[in-house]
Design an enzyme around this catalytic site. Structure first.
Site, PDB file in Angstrom:
ATOM      1  N   ILE A  30       0.819  -1.208   0.000  1.00 48.08           N
ATOM      2  CA  ILE A  30       0.000   0.000   0.000  1.00 48.08           C
ATOM      3  C   ILE A  30       0.863   1.274   0.000  1.00 48.08           C
ATOM      4  O   ILE A  30       0.390   2.349  -0.363  1.00 48.08           O
ATOM      5  CB  ILE A  30      -0.948  -0.028   1.228  1.00 48.08           C
ATOM      6  N   VAL A  95       4.243  -5.453  10.558  1.00 49.00           N
ATOM      7  CA  VAL A  95       3.111  -6.385  10.524  1.00 49.00           C
ATOM      8  C   VAL A  95       3.638  -7.770  10.905  1.00 49.00           C
ATOM      9  O   VAL A  95       4.526  -8.316  10.223  1.00 49.00           O
ATOM     10  CB  VAL A  95       2.449  -6.426   9.129  1.00 49.00           C
ATOM     11  N   HIS A  99       6.417 -12.098   5.983  1.00 45.02           N
ATOM     12  CA  HIS A  99       6.229 -11.746   4.573  1.00 45.02           C
ATOM     13  C   HIS A  99       7.564 -11.434   3.913  1.00 45.02           C
ATOM     14  O   HIS A  99       8.516 -11.019   4.570  1.00 45.02           O
ATOM     15  CB  HIS A  99       5.288 -10.552   4.404  1.00 45.02           C
ATOM     16  N   HIS A 101       9.080  -8.881   1.051  1.00 48.63           N
ATOM     17  CA  HIS A 101       8.909  -7.738   0.172  1.00 48.63           C
ATOM     18  C   HIS A 101       9.646  -8.062  -1.131  1.00 48.63           C
ATOM     19  O   HIS A 101      10.827  -8.425  -1.083  1.00 48.63           O
ATOM     20  CB  HIS A 101       9.566  -6.477   0.741  1.00 48.63           C
TER      21      HIS A 101
END
Ligand code: AMP
Length: 114
Positions: A30, A95, A99, A101
């Site tokens: 985002i 977060v 994950h 990136h």
């Protein structure tokens, strides 16, 4: 504790999804830090890199295979790209659902060092 990424997996909040299978989801960050900035997450709630175990092997492999496919599909695989996982506070993790990136679409320069 559930995170915003779990809500994206459950389609409770929207995301710009670029890839999905039964183990992995990938969507546009985002707040992009490069012309291409995609997040790749497992569909299993693993908070940080410190928490992975051999039981998570399939998820981790599927994340790498997703990176290979996404970067090829987006036309950045040959020029190259960077894959980053931030862990905990010194790593700048915001977060707590593990994950990768994917950053690319231009020369990224040297990695940040001391
Ligand atoms: P990290 O600091 O490694 O935990 O990265 C978290 C990333 O998630 C940041 O780059 C944020 O811009 C991104 N992010 C947070 N919320 C969303 C969202 N709803 N959709 C897409 N990306 C998000």
């Amino acid at each position: 504790m559930s995170t915003i990424f779990k809500k994206i997996i459950d389609k409770e909040i929207p995301a710009s999804i670029v890839f999905e299978n039964d183990k992995v989801m990938a969507f546009k960050d985002i707040n992009p830090q490069a012309p291409v900035h995609i997040l790749v997450i497992p569909k299993k709630e693993i908070p940080t890199l410190n928490d992975i175990t051999l039981d998570d092997s399939e998820y981790i492999i599927e994340m790498y295979l997703a990176i290979k496919k996404i970067t090829k599909d987006l036309g950045i695989s040959e020029d190259g790209y960077r894959v980053i996982t931030n862990c905990n506070s010194y790593g700048g993790q915001e977060v707590f659902h593990i994950h990768f990136h994917i950053l690319g679409g231009k020369p990224l320069g040297p990695m940040l060092t001391i």
